[in-house]
Each structure stands twice: as C-alpha cells, then as structure tokens.
Design a protein around this motif. Structure first.
Motif, PDB file in Angstrom:
ATOM      1  N   SER B  62     -33.020  49.792  21.210  1.00  0.00           N
ATOM      2  CA  SER B  62     -33.456  48.902  20.134  1.00  0.00           C
ATOM      3  C   SER B  62     -34.286  49.717  19.156  1.00  0.00           C
ATOM      4  O   SER B  62     -35.146  50.503  19.553  1.00  0.00           O
ATOM      5  N   ILE B  63     -34.021  49.513  17.871  1.00  0.00           N
ATOM      6  CA  ILE B  63     -34.740  50.318  16.884  1.00  0.00           C
ATOM      7  C   ILE B  63     -34.995  49.475  15.638  1.00  0.00           C
ATOM      8  O   ILE B  63     -34.149  48.704  15.213  1.00  0.00           O
ATOM      9  N   LEU B  64     -36.185  49.591  15.094  1.00  0.00           N
ATOM     10  CA  LEU B  64     -36.513  48.846  13.887  1.00  0.00           C
ATOM     11  C   LEU B  64     -37.056  49.756  12.795  1.00  0.00           C
ATOM     12  O   LEU B  64     -37.492  49.294  11.752  1.00  0.00           O
ATOM     13  N   SER B  65     -37.050  51.041  13.053  1.00  0.00           N
ATOM     14  CA  SER B  65     -37.709  51.947  12.116  1.00  0.00           C
ATOM     15  C   SER B  65     -36.798  52.430  11.011  1.00  0.00           C
ATOM     16  O   SER B  65     -37.258  52.979  10.015  1.00  0.00           O
ATOM     17  N   GLY B  66     -35.491  52.243  11.144  1.00  0.00           N
ATOM     18  CA  GLY B  66     -34.559  52.750  10.138  1.00  0.00           C
ATOM     19  C   GLY B  66     -33.986  54.108  10.475  1.00  0.00           C
ATOM     20  O   GLY B  66     -33.144  54.635   9.755  1.00  0.00           O
ATOM     21  N   ALA B  67     -34.414  54.689  11.608  1.00  0.00           N
ATOM     22  CA  ALA B  67     -33.939  56.039  11.958  1.00  0.00           C
ATOM     23  C   ALA B  67     -32.705  56.003  12.864  1.00  0.00           C
ATOM     24  O   ALA B  67     -32.339  57.014  13.467  1.00  0.00           O
ATOM     25  N   HIS B  68     -32.042  54.841  12.922  1.00  0.00           N
ATOM     26  CA  HIS B  68     -30.909  54.692  13.850  1.00  0.00           C
ATOM     27  C   HIS B  68     -29.794  55.698  13.617  1.00  0.00           C
ATOM     28  O   HIS B  68     -29.213  56.201  14.561  1.00  0.00           O
ATOM     29  N   ASN B  69     -29.492  55.991  12.341  1.00  0.00           N
ATOM     30  CA  ASN B  69     -28.382  56.917  12.075  1.00  0.00           C
ATOM     31  C   ASN B  69     -28.663  58.330  12.570  1.00  0.00           C
ATOM     32  O   ASN B  69     -27.757  59.140  12.740  1.00  0.00           O
TER      33      ASN B  69
END
Lengths: 372, 131
Positions: B62-69
């Motif tokens: 789960s990620i909410l920081s925007g660094a998923h890519n």
C-alpha cells in the motif's frame, strides 16, 4: 530452487545447511502444513541439530517482547553470533486467519544475512506456541543459526509450552499489571530462568522487581526452588535441609541470592539493560552445560515431544480406521446420556487392543514413518 | 492438502498512512489468511527479504506517497533477481489510473484503489495464486 513438487531430501538438507533462505523458508512452510513430502528431509536434518542455544521469550501481551527480541538480536549480532527468530502470534479460532505483527518491531535487522526471522500463527495450539515450532527451531538450528529465539504469543497465566522447547526461558513482566498476588500464583511465573522487568523507566518497576525476587526466594525456601528453578540456581537437590528456612538463615545471603534466577530491568525501546540481559542468558547457558542439566532438560523435552507426536498419530490412525466411526457413534451416545465417558473409553480401548497395537502396521525400525 | 494462504502486507516508502494497509490486513485475516504485517517505511529490499523468509504467497503493498512507479517495480525486480517467480504481487493506495498499465507491465498483478470492496481483493488473491 529445486524443492517444489517432490523435493530431493539430500538436496534440501544441503541447501538448508548452506543457509539458503528460500529452502529454509519453504521447509518451514511444509513442516507447518504437515506436508509428508518434507519428512524425509527433516529426518536427515535431525542429526545436524542440537547446536543452537534456544532462548524462549514469553510474557503478557504488550510487555515489549518483540522490541526486546529485536534488541537481543542486535546485541547477539554485535557479539558475532547469528540468530534465528521464531515469532508466534495467535490464529483466529473462527476463521483460522492471523495477523502476524512481530516483524514490525524487528525492522532494524531486516537486511542482516546473519538473522532469519519467521512468523508463525498458532493454528489451534493453546500453549503459547505453534505446532510447527519445534520443527522450525530445528530447521534454523541446522541452518547454522547459533542462537534461536522463540517469541511466544502474549501469554496470560498458564501458557507454559515454551519450557518444552527452550533451553533458557526469559519471562518478561512490566510495571502496572497487578498486585503482588500475581507473583505468587502458579503457572507462567514459575517458568523463568531469567526474569526481565521491561519498560523499567515507568513507575513501579522496582516494586515489580522486589515482588518477583520475593516470589523466587520463597519458592527456594519452600521447595528448594522446584524443577525449572533448580536449573537456574545450579542446585541439584530439592528440599534438602540446607534449603529450609533455618538453612537459608545459616547461609551467606550473597551466596543464597546468587543461586536464584536473576531479575533484570530493561528498557527495550532504548536498549537499556539488554547487554546485561544477554550476559545473564549466556551465564544460564554456561551453567546448564557445565552442570549437565542441558542434556537432562533436552531429554525431558524430547520425551514430551515424542509423547505428544505419538498421541496425535495414535488418534489419527484410530480415526482413519473402523474405530473412527465407532468413536463418532459413541460420542452421540455420550451426548444423549445413553453412555458415560468411561464406558465409551473402555469400548475404544477394547478396539485398540483387539487390533493389537494401533501402530501394528508400522515397521518397528521406523517409528517416525509418515502415515499411510 | 489445504494450505493456508500467507500474505505480506507492506508499506513501502515514506508516507505514514497505514489505515488502508491495516484494513486490508484485517480483511485478509477474516478471510482465513495469515497476514505478516511489517509496518511503515519499508524499502523494497526489506520487503523482498521478509517475503522470502516468511515464504508468503502474496505481497500486498500500500502506498500513498506517489512513489509507486519507482518502488513497486523495484520489488518485482528484486524478486526476479532472487529467482522468486511464484509470489503474487498486488498494490493499493492512491495511484492514478493512468499508471495502472505501467505497473501491470512491471509485474504488479492488480492495483486496488480507494473504495475497492475488500471482498474484491480477497477474491482476486484466491483466484490468482501462483502456487
């Protein structure tokens, strides 16, 4: 990987002993799910076990066991010892699911190759451990981890299975859980080899230390300390005259106190006191080895494990055979009060002895052979 | 033999919002799975190491920081480096739909955005296990 499908047992054992993380992890999974395919490897593995010192860490929920284990691992690593960790958390009795959260506190060790952390769910075991715990410890032991730390589920008052698996048991208490009557109840408070009062920066820590010490001193006076405590004290004779109140009074008080299990204060969050705790565990280990009690303790533990495994097998065989249906029928009659428990038991025992031994179909030279 | 599904729920990167991860952990637990929850601020290396030691069937991030890519593909790369090919990798959190295709091309089997019923995720895991 080569351990999928029908794994080659020798290959699996070689990879485990070489410390291959995936093989170790997969073997634990297989042992946990009772996969008969892993049994051959576990048999071969057995002779490579027994080297690790097994440390049990137990105590109530929220007492800081995971954080303490993290700091113990850190300290052991600083001393150049590799460490396996088995962290047990409870399974839901309803869905079988579990949230295993002990790793959260162990992140500092995440990338250290000298540390292997495995979380296990209890899967129905009630004694604070999981059924696969013993095999998991052996697998990590064979993989060369020099210390294996088992963190039990948060315990209440009577989950004492850890004594059957650990060489040294750390009993973790915290301030504020209850009054001094808690310390004199039977059960969990009796099993420690080393007592830890964690969160010792909180009010009341010294009081908890005093209460535990008083409990230990009284146990010594009353019983010569009882089985588990004798091992820590290094005395081999229970209730000998020198342990009576009069005997204690004659004794040098320092010598007397030195025989009791240590009670140490820690603040796991900051690591305070953990160095001294590791010293105490290592001192206990040395005492166990030197006194021969390690062998004695391991023999007793092996006997307990063997008995439990045998009971499980006898029951499984009974249930699989014609007696299985009979058992269900008798259970129905018990429920409707047509029969009593002892009557039903006699009937089942009759079936067991009529078929010879329930293990009659099994080769005598291979008592550990997998079921049908 | 029925094997218990084991799932690693992890929070890669630097955001401190783990409500979603905890909701998923709880939902998977209630679906009878064993969830290893590793907590906040995990590096891809830590996630993969934990996944190997815990022998999980699924990694759910789960990620909410925007660094998923950046972080999600790093996890699948590390898995490939270690020749781990039987772990299902899924993601969730605040991820623009425009990034879904890219992430799928990097081996993230599915992305579950905000508002996804937990039953959808449970069902997806059950039907897409790789072993």
């Amino acid at each position: 990987m080569g351990d999928r499908g029908a794994p080659d047992p020798e290959g699996v054992v070689d990879l485990i002993r070489a410390g291959d993380a995936r093989t170790i992890a997969r073997a634990i999974t297989r042992a946990e799910s009772g996969d008969p395919g892993v049994e051959a490897a576990l048999r071969l593995l057995h002779r490579h076990t027994g080297k690790a010192h097994v440390v049990g860490v137990t105590g109530p929920p929220g007492s800081g066991k995971s954080t303490l284990v993290d700091k113990l691992v850190k300290t052991y690593r600083e001393r150049g010892l590799s460490v396996g960790v088995v962290a047990v958390d409870p399974s839901s009795p309803f869905t079988g699911g579990a949230v295993l959260g002990d790793r959260i506190r162990m992140q500092g060790r995440a990338l250290d190759e000298g540390v292997f952390i495995r979380s296990l769910a209890t899967r129905g075991s009630l004694g604070g451990l999981s059924k696969a715990c013993a095999e998991t410890v052996r697998i990590l032991d064979a993989a060369g981890y020099e210390r294996v730390i088992i963190e039990t589920v948060g315990v209440g008052q009577s989950e004492v299975d850890i004594v059957k698996l650990a060489d040294s048991v750390l009993l973790v208490s915290v301030p504020g859980l209850g009054d001094d009557i808690q310390a004199i109840k039977a059960g969990v408070m009796e099993i420690g080899d080393v007592f830890v009062v964690n969160k010792a920066d909180r009010d009341g820590a010294d009081r908890v230390v005093r209460e535990i010490r008083a409990m230990l001193e009284t146990a010594w006076v009353n019983t010569g300390a009882g089985g588990r405590l004798i091992a820590s004290g290094g005395a081999h004779h229970a209730a000998s005259p020198s342990n009576t109140a009069a005997g204690v009074a004659d004794e040098d008080p320092h010598a007397f106190l030195a025989k009791l299990p240590p009670v140490l204060k820690t603040v796991a969050e900051t690591g305070e006191g953990v160095g001294a705790l590791v010293e105490a565990v290592e001192a206990h280990r040395a005492k166990l080895v030197e006194s021969g009690l390690l062998e004695e303790r391991r023999k007793a533990n092996a006997a307990a494990e063997l008995k439990a495994a045998l009971a499980a097998r006898v029951l499984a065989r009974l249930e699989a055979g014609p007696a299985g249906a009979e058992l269900l029928r008798l259970a129905g009659e018990l429920a409707t009060r047509e029969r009593d428990l002892y009557d039903a038991l006699e009937t089942l025992e009759g079936i067991l002895s009529a078929s010879g031994s329930p293990l009659a179909g099994r080769s005598g030279t291979n008592p550990g052979q997998a079921g049908d | 033999m029925e094997r218990t599904i084991r799932v690693l729920v992890a929070k890669p990167g630097l955001d401190g919002h783990d409500r979603g991860a905890k909701v998923i952990a709880r939902a998977l637990r209630d679906a009878g799975m064993e969830v290893v929850y590793t907590g906040l601020r995990q590096t891809p290396e830590q996630i993969v190491q934990a996944a190997v030691q815990e022998d999980v069937d699924v990694i759910a991030m789960s990620i909410l920081s925007g660094a998923h890519n950046h972080l999600f593909p790093r996890v699948t790369e590390l898995l490939a480096e270690k020749k781990v090919d039987d772990v299902l990798v899924i993601g969730g959190g605040v991820i623009p739909e425009g990034d879904y295709e890219f992430l799928k091309s990097k081996g993230i089997a599915a992305i579950f955005g905000p508002g996804t019923p937990t039953a959808t995720t449970v069902e997806f895991i059950r039907t897409h296990l790789k072993r």
